[in-house]
Design an enzyme around this catalytic site. Structure first.
Site, short mmCIF file in Angstrom:
data_model
loop_
_atom_site.label_atom_id
_atom_site.label_comp_id
_atom_site.label_asym_id
_atom_site.label_seq_id
_atom_site.Cartn_x
_atom_site.Cartn_y
_atom_site.Cartn_z
N ARG A 133 33.64 -72.92 -43.65
CA ARG A 133 32.75 -71.76 -43.57
C ARG A 133 31.57 -71.91 -44.52
NH1 ARG A 133 38.10 -69.90 -43.47
NH2 ARG A 133 38.66 -68.52 -41.72
N SER A 140 39.95 -66.38 -32.73
CA SER A 140 40.87 -65.43 -32.10
C SER A 140 40.75 -64.01 -32.64
CB SER A 140 42.31 -65.93 -32.24
OG SER A 140 42.64 -66.15 -33.60
N CYS A 200 40.67 -72.06 -34.66
CA CYS A 200 40.75 -72.00 -36.12
C CYS A 200 41.19 -70.60 -36.53
CB CYS A 200 39.41 -72.36 -36.75
SG CYS A 200 37.98 -71.55 -36.00
N HIS A 239 38.73 -84.85 -74.49
CA HIS A 239 40.09 -85.07 -74.99
C HIS A 239 41.05 -84.01 -74.47
CE1 HIS A 239 43.38 -84.41 -77.88
NE2 HIS A 239 43.41 -85.73 -77.91
#
Length: 796
Positions: free
Chosen positions: A511, A703, A752, A421
């Site tokens: 990941r 990167s 990414c 509820h």
């Protein structure tokens, strides 16, 4: 068959068009009995009293004018609500059934008993108002239900109490708020064969994700015994999620989440006395066991899909399992009234700017954040103590709490699940809420300032103090088309459904270590070698987390598989690239039981991480569990859009060893459509890109690590932070070289990381060099999409 009566309609003679006659709940039961039984969906039979029966009851006792006069005394402030409601209910309860109506009810009840083969039938007696379950709102539990009713006298008494429940304080307020005239709403009583779920289990089911509105899942909550414990939020139920698009493939088991609830209590039949049901403690075995088997979960989910298709809209259903026959039944179905009606033009994203000390955790309802002072209440009768904007903290709620809930900034309850509820009403009111928090009423103090966060996935957190947070609105209108695929980075399965409306081309980085750290929390080798763990505290924590599992390693496999599957389901059929675990040794050691299996390294960033672990004797068995989880997610659950990616692969020889380990564990590149990517984050990946491309299907540029290793800069060093630059010419030259070599080899290329969202010029550089996909955080998706669209439109 009993003779036709204006007061009685059998479910088998009813349909959706009969709402004015028997109310929404009973009309829906009739609709299913008449139209869905042939599809194999079992619905207990029964009958309903009509609206005509209700008005006959009132008129035979001359109640209409008396009730109307009393209700006219209701003041605008509502201060006399309790007295007015009590007076009207007393009129209803003191009245007597006119003989023709009483006889019609008893005759139908006796016929039910004959049909079921029982001398005295046990029935559920449910209230169904003619204005109930309209699409605008459901406000769960406004009217009464009585279970395990046996005998003529008890049945007539239950019917009378259903009539009176039309004038509970909460029902009066509900009608007033929704513009229904009190004396124009009738009540029908549904009398339904009881399913002996007191000897098995029961629960609630939605054909849509209740938190995000994701339409591709079925949510099932369940507990032992009668279903009121789940509906009223008395227990923490088991929870299952099923991915709908794969349900029609019989060889698959698309169960993407199985969560074992505490289920400390159950409701069973009571014998003797006035009570028809009672709460008892569950056994240790019941608490450590799932209520449903996998095939039963899938059967219910298929029924949910069939019911949704029949009604043409998402549905909220109640189900029960008979402990004698072992058969499943649907006992109620009504339209879902929250997520299915939300506007889809924008998304709101909430983010804490910092976090205070965590005080309490539980199940998050919604994805918002709110703050205020705690007001701890034991019952709804204490409404006078509650101040608008406070955080309501209580054990559980029922419909009597709605007037208080409307004034709250947030709600925290000790008990309950997603279908309780408190959860349902909080969604309808747009409130931040945490249910099933366990001991919130003990830990949180009156007047204490707290922040309630549901913005971190399925788990909600209560933090000490008023914490600053931000709200972003993401406009989903007029999103430009791009050749470059813009994907999202996700690591938390619990948050995966939140972003399903984003038109992303998939997930560029999921990941695995996030799933392990947040959901599993145990070092895989501590599960493989549990008997060798000497740390008593670690052993106890592992035993608690893996309760119900004879083979503790299977806990790792199942939890990881479901975590990956939930992310993959949210974006199916688009690709979801799952990176195999890439913890550093110091991070692995922080997992439960991990310290015994990890060496201490001077420089974990360049140490035993990524690919080098997978074929090492010190972790090979752990990697095998990762592989088993991937196979389960792809081949058993059926999410073949999962692509696996190998991180920090230093040499070609290492690549061959890892591919050999994958194959030894049943993950053969190319088999069952399996693709294997490699992270391009080490200079060797760039220098030998053509030869890595012979071994892998694609590259994803990491990167951060590539910049660190090309420039020889520790990315975590504050002293050298000015030198860490992903746009340095040496780094961009390396990326350009990789992209050219990969394209010539026919390998996929992507990146990414945050750089494309933080630096639009970097995104333009990637587009100019022909990158195929860019993956960013969900809240950066729109900005990057627009930058890429502009870049693609620029002349060469």
């Amino acid at each position: 068959m009993t003779k036709k009566s204006p007061f009685i309609r059998w479910f088998s003679d009813l349909g959706r068009a009969d709402t004015a006659v028997v109310g929404g709940k009973n009309a829906s039961l009739g609709e299913m009995v008449c139209n869905l039984r042939d599809s194999g969906i079992r619905v207990p039979g029964g009958f309903a009293t009509t609206a005509a029966a209700y008005w006959d009851y009132l008129d035979a006792n001359e109640l209409r004018p008396r009730m109307a006069a009393k209700l006219d005394e209701l003041g605008k402030s509502g201060k006399n609500l309790a007295a007015i409601g009590k007076a009207v209910r007393k009129m209803m309860l003191d009245a007597e059934f006119p003989a023709p109506l009483a006889e019609a009810i008893k005759r139908s009840y006796h016929e039910m008993a004959e049909r079921s083969g029982h001398k005295v039938a046990s029935v559920a007696v449910r209230s169904s108002a003619t204005a109930e379950d309209l699409p605008e709102a459901s406000f769960a539990g406004q009217l009464e239900t009585f279970l395990n009713i046996r005998g003529d006298k008890a049945l007539l008494d239950a019917c009378k109490r259903c009539y009176a429940s039309l004038f509970t304080d909460r029902a009066i307020v509900y009608r007033k708020n929704h513009g229904f005239e009190h004396m124009k709403v009738a009540l029908s009583v549904g009398v339904q064969e009881m399913v002996r779920s007191d000897k098995s289990g029961s629960g609630v089911m939605f054909s849509i994700d209740t938190e995000s509105g994701f339409p591709g899942s079925v949510l099932i909550d369940c507990a032992w015994g009668l279903g009121e414990t789940v509906v009223q939020g008395m227990v923490e139920p088991d929870e299952y999620l099923v991915f709908k698009p794969l349900l029609q493939e019989p060889s698959l088991k698309p169960i993407i989440e199985k969560s074992l609830g505490a289920k400390a209590k159950k409701m069973i039949y009571a014998r003797g006395g006035s009570a028809t049901a009672k709460l008892v403690d569950t056994s240790a075995k019941e608490r450590s066991s799932f209520v449903l088997k996998d095939e039963e979960i899938l059967q219910l989910a298929r029924w949910a899909c069939a019911i949704e298709a029949h009604y043409g809209q998402p549905m909220d259903m109640e189900w029960a399992k008979d402990g004698g026959s072992g058969e499943l039944y649907i006992v109620q179905a009504r339209p879902e009234t929250v997520q299915s009606r939300k506007e889809a033009g924008s998304l709101k994203s909430y983010r804490l700017k910092k976090k205070g000390r965590r005080l309490v955790t539980g199940i998050a309802v919604g994805d918002s954040i709110a703050a205020g002072k705690v007001c701890r209440l034991a019952s709804a009768a204490q409404i006078g103590r509650f101040r608008e904007g406070a955080v309501l903290v209580t054990k559980m709620t029922d419909p009597d709490w709605v007037p208080i809930m409307k004034k709250a900034s947030a709600i925290v309850t000790d008990h309950g699940g997603r279908t309780s509820h408190a959860a349902i009403v909080s969604r309808e009111l747009g409130l931040t809420a945490i249910v099933g928090a366990g001991d919130a009423t003990e830990r949180l103090k009156d007047g204490q300032e707290v922040t309630v966060s549901c913005a971190e996935g399925d788990t909600g957190h209560v933090y000490e103090g008023i914490v600053d947070f931000e709200v972003k609105t993401i406009d989903l209108e007029d999103i430009p088309q791009t050749r470059t695929r813009i994907m999202v980075n996700l690591g938390n399965p619990a948050a995966a459904f939140r972003w399903w409306r984003l038109p992303a081309a998939g997930v560029g980085l999921a990941r695995m270590e996030f799933i392990i750290g947040n959901l599993i929390r145990i070092h895989p080798m501590a599960l493989v070698h549990f008997d060798e763990i000497k740390d008593r505290k670690a052993r106890d924590r592992i035993a608690a987390l893996t309760r119900g599992y004879g083979d503790k390693s299977q806990y790792f496999v199942d939890t990881l598989a479901c975590g990956m599957a939930r992310i993959a389901a949210a974006h199916h059929p688009n690709p979801v690239i799952v990176r195999m675990s890439d913890f550093k040794t110091n991070e692995y050691a922080e997992l439960i039981g991990g310290a015994a299996f990890e060496p201490k390294e001077e420089n974990p960033m360049l140490g035993w991480r990524g690919a080098s672990r997978y074929y090492s004797e010190g972790y090979k068995a752990g990697f095998a569990l990762e592989c088993q989880a991937v196979r389960k997610a792809r081949e058993e659950i059926g999410l073949k859009n999962i692509i696996i990616m190998i991180p920090f692969c230093r040499t070609l020889g290492e690549a061959d060893k890892v591919l050999g380990e994958l194959a030894a564990n049943g993950l053969v590149r190319g088999r069952h459509g399996l693709e294997v990517y490699v992270m391009a984050e080490i200079p060797s990946n760039v220098l030998l890109a053509e030869r890595f491309a012979e071994r892998f299907d694609g590259f994803s540029i990491g990167s951060n690590d590539l910049t660190q290793l090309v420039l020889g800069v520790d990315r975590d060093s504050d002293v050298l932070s000015s030198l860490f630059n992903e746009q340095d010419e040496a780094v961009t030259s390396a990326i350009a070289e990789l992209l050219a070599k990969a394209q010539a080899s026919g390998a996929h290329t992507g990146i990414c990381g945050q750089a494309p969202s933080d630096h639009p010029e970097f995104a333009r550089f990637l587009v100019r060099h022909g990158i195929e996909s860019i993956s960013v955080s969900p809240d950066s998706f729109l900005a990057v999409k627009r930058v890429v669209a502009q870049s693609e439109a620029e002349p060469e």
